[in-house]
Design an enzyme around this catalytic site. Structure first.
Site: not given
Ligand code: RTP
Length: 148
Positions: A9, A49, A91, A112, A115, A126
């Site tokens: 990112k 997303y 996450t 973070n 991804h 993707e």
């Molecule tokens: P990623 O898709 O980026 O690998 O992350 P992930 O599966 O671990 O998490 P996901 O739930 O799919 O969320 C995607 C990205 O959204 C941001 N996020 N912000 N502010 C918040 O509560 C929040 N929750 C998620 C994070 O950048 C997360 O990686």
């Protein structure tokens, strides 16, 4: 062989973590099959997303992803989707174990660093979105030293 989509990112790029992150996937034994540094448009980030479009953090997440260049990658190897997620960590970086990428290099969930696809199905989707012209078809010569 299984493939996953990994994106460094904008914060990871700005903070000079590209080499460190690539190194971790390489040292594990995974093979790099696609790599590009690119900036993405808002509509593209929203598409990537789209499953999170109803979440309250969606707008901020899209702003974050379009805030600077990202590194898009395809990594290949046995179990690379699940193990890639383990290398990345939870996450929320404060909940990520030390030794994981997020555990070692991040603090806030909205910064973070990286991804990784969460399933083989989303990896295929993707990879098709980010690498519409396909990936590079090659096999590392160390393959027999990694797989029995
Ligand atoms: P990623 O898709 O980026 O690998 O992350 P992930 O599966 O671990 O998490 P996901 O739930 O799919 O969320 C995607 C990205 O959204 C941001 N996020 N912000 N502010 C918040 O509560 C929040 N929750 C998620 C994070 O950048 C997360 O990686």
């Amino acid at each position: 062989m299984e493939q996953t989509f990994i994106m460094i990112k904008p914060d990871g790029v700005q903070r000079g973590l590209i080499g460190e992150i690539i190194s971790r996937f390489e040292k594990k034994g995974f093979s790099l099959k696609g790599l590009k540094l690119m900036s993405v448009e808002r509509a593209f980030a929203e598409k990537h997303y789209e499953d999170l479009s109803a979440k309250p953090f969606f707008g901020g997440l899209v702003e974050y992803i379009i805030s600077g260049p990202v590194v898009a990658m395809v990594w290949e190897g046995k179990g690379v989707v699940a193990t890639g997620r383990k290398l990345i960590g939870a996450t929320n970086p404060l909940a990520s174990e030390p030794g994981t990428i997020r555990g070692d290099f991040a603090i806030d969930i909205g910064r973070n660093v990286i991804h990784g696809s969460d399933s083989v199905e989303s990896a295929a989707k993707e990879i098709a979105l980010w690498f519409p012209d396909g990936t590079v078809n090659w096999q590392s010569t160390v393959h027999p030293w990694i797989y029995e």
